[in-house]
Design a protein around this motif. Sequence first.
Motif, PDB file in Angstrom:
ATOM      1  N   TYR B   6       6.424   2.335  -4.906  1.00 18.00           N
ATOM      2  CA  TYR B   6       6.276   0.945  -5.341  1.00 18.00           C
ATOM      3  C   TYR B   6       7.351   0.618  -6.370  1.00 18.00           C
ATOM      4  CZ  TYR B   6       1.698   1.200  -3.148  1.00 18.00           C
ATOM      5  OH  TYR B   6       0.676   1.360  -2.237  1.00 18.00           O
ATOM      6  N   THR B  79       4.690  -4.170  -4.435  1.00 22.86           N
ATOM      7  CA  THR B  79       3.870  -4.164  -5.647  1.00 22.86           C
ATOM      8  C   THR B  79       2.661  -3.270  -5.440  1.00 22.86           C
ATOM      9  OG1 THR B  79       4.570  -6.389  -6.258  1.00 22.86           O
ATOM     10  CG2 THR B  79       2.526  -5.597  -7.224  1.00 22.86           C
ATOM     11  N   ASP B  80       2.425  -2.411  -6.389  1.00 20.53           N
ATOM     12  CA  ASP B  80       1.272  -1.515  -6.316  1.00 20.53           C
ATOM     13  C   ASP B  80      -0.010  -2.341  -6.435  1.00 20.53           C
ATOM     14  OD1 ASP B  80      -0.700   0.419  -6.693  1.00 20.53           O
ATOM     15  OD2 ASP B  80       0.706   1.783  -7.666  1.00 20.53           O
ATOM     16  N   PRO B  81      -0.871  -2.287  -5.418  1.00 19.95           N
ATOM     17  CA  PRO B  81      -2.066  -3.132  -5.464  1.00 19.95           C
ATOM     18  C   PRO B  81      -3.179  -2.590  -6.340  1.00 19.95           C
ATOM     19  CG  PRO B  81      -2.055  -1.883  -3.440  1.00 19.95           C
ATOM     20  CD  PRO B  81      -0.780  -1.523  -4.167  1.00 19.95           C
ATOM     21  N   THR B  82      -3.104  -1.338  -6.742  1.00 19.32           N
ATOM     22  CA  THR B  82      -4.250  -0.757  -7.443  1.00 19.32           C
ATOM     23  C   THR B  82      -3.946  -0.282  -8.858  1.00 19.32           C
ATOM     24  OG1 THR B  82      -3.808   1.432  -6.526  1.00 19.32           O
ATOM     25  CG2 THR B  82      -5.313   0.020  -5.285  1.00 19.32           C
TER      26      THR B  82
END
Lengths: 244, 105
Positions: B6, B79-82
């Motif tokens: 990411y 984009t890192d979702p978590t």
Amino acid sequence: MRGAWFILILVLGLAACSQRAPQTPTSAQAGASLANVPACSGQPHPAFADNLYPASECKLVTPGQTFHVKFAGAQGDDNGVVTVDVLLPNGAVVQTLREDHVSDYADPEAVDFDEDGYVDLEIPLLVGNDNRDLALWRFDPAQPRFVRLGDVSGIIHHTRDGFLAVAGKSSAAEWDVSFYRIGESALNELITVNVTAEGDDQGNVTRTTCTLGRQGPAFASLGLNAEAARARFCAEPAARVFDQ
Amino acid sequence: MTEQDYWFARTRPGSPRGLTPVHGSGWLVIAAFVGCMLGGAALFGYFMFQDRVLPGVVLYALLVLIGAGQFIYFTLTKTDPTRTVADYRAMKRDADLHDQLGGRR
């Protein structure tokens, strides 16, 4: 005279050594300290966006651990702070988990979401009508301590393959369902499917469509092409949101 | 699978209200966006001084589209979702400590 000084120093030294070292809390002390703390009910607390929320606390008791949950006094959009002390059966605090920027208070839940036999923690960050933002803390028995995997938004399900599915409602007729493989210290993103519904004038769903959305970095490890992935993940119960 | 897959992370948990680069490629995306804006403005000014409005406007619009388009595309897909920026910093601290203690990878 020199002998008197020697005896005085000796007596003072012996007195200092004889003082008892601070004790770690015993189970009785810990039990007494948390005796008046109510058990966590799992229910949302009153909203604090406009009103001052006084600090509060609750406890979660599992067979191996006790969690002392503290909600800081808060007012404003996402000014809440939740801390969770992880206590051993003897009352010793072994780790403190902390979540800043919390928008709504709700009691954490102790669940084994990675199904490895150890209790993990879900700490709510935001409570909506349909979705919940949850911070996921996985217990890593190798360390041993809780590790923050990240936060997700939606309703958590499990798949037959051991993946974590998070169904988030985008609108009345659309859901995004994201699938993750649970790693030791992170959620590895696989894929998101978009499920949309069409209905008649009475509001009955007449047709649903499931399409592939964003592919995560871990998707390649599955070795699936797009059609196979669509067939597999759209068939998951978590993705059949309009059939329920 | 590493976190460096990411390029951006959210500054706060929950909704993606703010993104911060967590990888060199993320900074490159921002630099390209700024470069396209500045380059478009410079070309617009250059052609305006030559009384050539149309090429100035067209080039400016093109660079804005390219700059904004690549920025939106990469923030949506990379984009890192978590995990938030704080999670990345915590991981870096753990990795630094691991190295300081002479750990092997």
